[in-house]
Motif scaffolding. Structure first.
Motif, mmCIF file in Angstrom:
data_model
loop_
_atom_site.group_PDB
_atom_site.id
_atom_site.type_symbol
_atom_site.label_atom_id
_atom_site.label_comp_id
_atom_site.label_asym_id
_atom_site.label_seq_id
_atom_site.Cartn_x
_atom_site.Cartn_y
_atom_site.Cartn_z
ATOM 1 N N PHE A 82 0.005 11.713 -4.659
ATOM 2 C CA PHE A 82 1.142 11.933 -3.759
ATOM 3 C C PHE A 82 2.079 12.990 -4.334
ATOM 4 O O PHE A 82 2.570 13.872 -3.607
ATOM 5 C CB PHE A 82 1.899 10.620 -3.535
ATOM 6 C CG PHE A 82 3.125 10.775 -2.684
ATOM 7 C CD1 PHE A 82 3.033 10.765 -1.299
ATOM 8 C CD2 PHE A 82 4.385 10.964 -3.258
ATOM 9 C CE1 PHE A 82 4.167 10.922 -0.512
ATOM 10 C CE2 PHE A 82 5.517 11.116 -2.489
ATOM 11 C CZ PHE A 82 5.409 11.092 -1.104
ATOM 12 N N VAL A 104 0.885 4.233 -2.814
ATOM 13 C CA VAL A 104 0.645 5.638 -2.476
ATOM 14 C C VAL A 104 1.708 6.528 -3.097
ATOM 15 O O VAL A 104 1.410 7.560 -3.728
ATOM 16 C CB VAL A 104 0.596 5.819 -0.941
ATOM 17 C CG1 VAL A 104 0.657 7.307 -0.579
ATOM 18 C CG2 VAL A 104 -0.657 5.189 -0.373
ATOM 19 N N ARG A 139 0.824 -1.203 0.000
ATOM 20 C CA ARG A 139 0.000 0.000 0.000
ATOM 21 C C ARG A 139 0.863 1.259 0.000
ATOM 22 O O ARG A 139 0.541 2.246 -0.674
ATOM 23 C CB ARG A 139 -0.922 -0.011 1.232
ATOM 24 C CG ARG A 139 -2.063 -1.010 1.131
ATOM 25 C CD ARG A 139 -3.140 -0.668 2.156
ATOM 26 N NE ARG A 139 -2.599 -0.738 3.507
ATOM 27 C CZ ARG A 139 -2.605 -1.829 4.267
ATOM 28 N NH1 ARG A 139 -3.105 -2.967 3.787
ATOM 29 N NH2 ARG A 139 -2.137 -1.798 5.500
ATOM 30 N N SER A 165 1.549 7.247 -6.841
ATOM 31 C CA SER A 165 0.295 7.802 -7.367
ATOM 32 C C SER A 165 0.458 9.282 -7.720
ATOM 33 O O SER A 165 1.330 9.972 -7.193
ATOM 34 C CB SER A 165 -0.819 7.639 -6.328
ATOM 35 O OG SER A 165 -0.533 8.428 -5.181
#
Length: 679
Positions: free
Chosen positions: A187, A181, A177, A184
């Motif tokens: 972010f 993140v 995860r 992405s």
């Protein structure tokens, strides 16, 4: 006088006896340079150790199981009992005639953590965020951020491949995860808005996913760096600055800095240069292996380069090699070296390429967390003030230059020893409970019980407290430095003072006051390096004994044959009234003359050969030889007592070889001797 004349006449008349003199000359010609070399090694090692931290003498607690050692090595630091009252001990030692300085010391081993390539990229981005706001700074931050994003995408891709390859070894869901993140778009939008917060998240949650980095061993010497630099003349600061008085931190030894914190590709290029200086060629398998390892390390190097460095390095390589191309093929071409191009490529590497490479992972001004290798709970952040070396005692691979200097206060913290203030605070705390030290045992405390304690009410932010690293790695007072305990201390003597005399005075003073102190010389502190002196003396002793035995056998045999030939001459001398003891003395004196003349001739030849070859000094490139011989240039020590010792030894051996021939020659009765002459 008659005996002397007959002795000289006998030596001159019988040329076969000259072989004995030639044997003596050959032995002396070999032993004179050998004795000079052993004396040179002894004096060179003595100066190297004394001038690089050992001092003339070392003082430590007499209850210690081991003695101090300057260079710890693989065995680790010796086990020593601390001298608690160092100020009083220092005052006492300075009062002894001949003592010039008392330098407190604490040798030990520790480890430092070297981060992975992602740590380095994050550090480069954080450095840009700290620059004053400007368009150029924002543009640079955008370029580095995009490069960092590509790196994180590569880390995420590697993690997915690992999971596919090892289906039974799937990473933690939290790690997956986290990678989703940071790769992405949301972010990186937050990164552009608040880069500091995004970097903090990456440093805490993501950097470890690129690998654990390395834990590197480091040998250190806790001391007062300012006093150490003044006391030992070979100390030389190479980069950075000396720690200001009262400042915590570390001075890295030059060899430790080169071996542990330098780019591995640059390290191997340095090693290739050393091998070639010693006559190596790229036809050797060892040199070929070093080149292949450099080429295999290219992916790791490319991962460590940010976009700006990669672009500048590609342009430089294109200019140096004379054609354009992608970065990896250009680097591969440049690092494919051979005998014909190595010298040029090595010079270009440092002159042109090094400025665009992460040549060192640590620089003066950075902070290292130093950890006790045995007591992992004791971690001390230290500022790197610079690098140093001991002049003339080797270079990148020298063990003495692998030692780093740490302030004494930080060394005590690494060892887990309390300061005097902490000890007094602990005693006061124990006294406040109405207990003494003897009552603090597990038996007296009884079995532990579980109690419920309500948490204190929140008085502020819910965030965890932040420890100020600058406060941990701050300053200390001179009283804090001197008042604490010390494991051992080096004594530097005044010029002309005798170590033996000062040691005797110290021993008498310690015995008189019944102090728990022991004194050792530089030879015991030197450890392995002091053993070089003993080994060289042993080798010369064995060689001298074998050579003496050979000369003894050959000289005895030659003189026995000559004595047998002179039976008639001896009979004539006995018939003329010469006593047996006079004949014995004459024959023995002939051996003495042959040994003396041969010894003088051989010593002169050996001395001339030694001074002719190394009279102006011989350059030494080997680090071990530089330490053993006291510098980068071999200057042989040749003194009169060398000749006297060798000549006396040779004369003694030849005289011993003459005893049996002289006794047998003088024991022949005159009648038998005259009859032999008639025959």
């Amino acid at each position: 006088m008659t005996l002397v004349l007959l002795t000289l006449q006998g030596v001159l008349a019988r040329r076969r006896s000259w072989w004995v003199g030639l044997l003596a000359a050959g032995a002396a010609a070999l032993l004179t340079p050998g004795l000079s070399l052993v004396e040179t090694i002894h004096e060179g090692t003595r100066r190297s150790l004394i001038e690089s931290g050992a001092g003339h003498l070392q003082v430590y607690h007499s209850a210690s199981p081991q003695t101090p050692v300057l260079l710890t090595g693989p065995a680790g630091a010796p086990e020593l009992v601390a001298i608690e009252d160092f100020p009083g001990t220092e005052k006492l030692l300075r009062s002894v005639d001949g003592v010039q300085d008392v330098v407190p010391m604490e040798a030990g081993t520790a480890s430092v953590f070297r981060g992975n390539y992602l740590d380095e990229k994050l550090a480069a981005v954080r450095a840009v965020t700290r620059e004053p706001a400007s368009e150029a700074r924002d543009a640079r931050l955008a370029r580095l951020g995009e490069d960092l994003r590509r790196t994180l995408q590569r880390v995420a891709g590697d993690e997915r491949q690992r999971e596919q390859a090892f289906s039974g070894d799937v990473g933690l869901p939290e790690e997956r995860r986290t990678l989703e993140v940071v790769t992405s778009d949301a972010f990186w939008a937050r990164f552009r808005a608040n880069p500091e917060a995004a970097l903090e998240y990456l440093e805490e949650r993501v950097a470890k996913l690129a690998g654990e980095g390395e834990s590197l061993p480091i040998d250190y010497l806790g001391t007062d760096p300012q006093q150490f630099a003044r006391a030992f003349p070979r100390f030389e600061l190479l980069s950075g600055q000396m720690p200001p008085p009262g400042s915590r931190g570390i001075l890295l030894g030059h060899a430790a800095y080169e071996q542990n914190f330098k780019l591995p590709i640059a390290q191997r290029l340095d090693e290739l240069r050393r091998e070639r200086e010693h006559g190596g060629s790229f036809t050797d398998e060892r040199l070929k292996t070093l080149v292949e390892r450099n080429l295999a390390d290219l992916p790791d190097l490319l991962a460590r380069l940010d976009v700006e460095r990669a672009s500048a390095l590609r342009d430089t390589l294109a200019r140096v090699l004379g054609h354009a191309g992608e970065l990896e093929p250009l680097l591969r071409e440049f690092l494919t070296v051979e005998d014909g191009n190595f010298d040029t490529r090595y010079r270009l590497f440092y002159d042109e390429l090094a400025a665009h490479l992460p040549l060192y992972r640590v620089h003066p001004g950075d902070t290292l967390t130093v950890r006790n290798r045995l007591l992992s709970a004791f971690n001390v952040p230290m500022k790197v003030w610079g690098t140093f070396r001991f002049k003339g005692l080797g270079g990148d691979t020298s063990q003495v230059n692998s030692m780093s200097l740490v302030d004494l206060v930080s060394a005590r913290m690494l060892a887990g020893r309390q300061t005097r203030e902490q000890q007094e605070e602990a005693r006061a705390l124990v006294a406040s409970f109405g207990m003494n030290k003897e009552q603090l045992s597990l038996d007296s405390l009884g079995k532990p019980t579980i109690v419920d304690v309500e948490p204190p009410p929140a008085t502020g932010s819910a965030e965890a407290p932040v420890i100020d690293r600058a406060e941990v790695a701050g300053t200390f007072s001179d009283e804090e430095l001197r008042a604490g305990s010390v494991l051992h201390a080096a004594l530097v003597l005044r010029p002309g003072a005798s170590s033996e005399d000062v040691s005797a005075r110290l021993q008498a003073l310690v015995a008189e006051r019944k102090l728990p102190l022991a004194i050792v010389s530089w030879e015991e502190v030197g450890g392995l390096f002091s053993g070089v002196v003993g080994i060289s003396q042993l080798v010369l002793g064995v060689f001298a004994a074998l050579l003496a035995f050979f000369v003894l056998l050959m000289a005895t045999g030659t003189l026995l044959l000559l004595a047998k030939e002179r039976v008639g001459e001896v009979g004539t001398l006995r018939a003329m009234g010469m006593q047996r003891r006079e004949v014995f003395s004459m024959l023995l004196m002939e051996g003495l003359v042959l040994g003396g003349l041969g010894g003088l001739l051989g010593s002169g030849m050996g001395a001339a050969l030694l001074l002719g070859i190394a009279g102006r000094g011989l350059a030494l490139s080997d680090d071990m030889l530089q330490f053993a011989l006291g510098g980068a240039v071999l200057m042989p020590r040749f003194e009169v007592w060398h000749v006297v010792t060798v000549v006396a030894g040779v004369m003694g051996v030849v005289t011993l070889a003459s005893l049996v021939p002289a006794w047998r020659g003088s024991s022949v009765p005159p009648v038998v001797a005259m009859r032999a002459r008639e025959d």
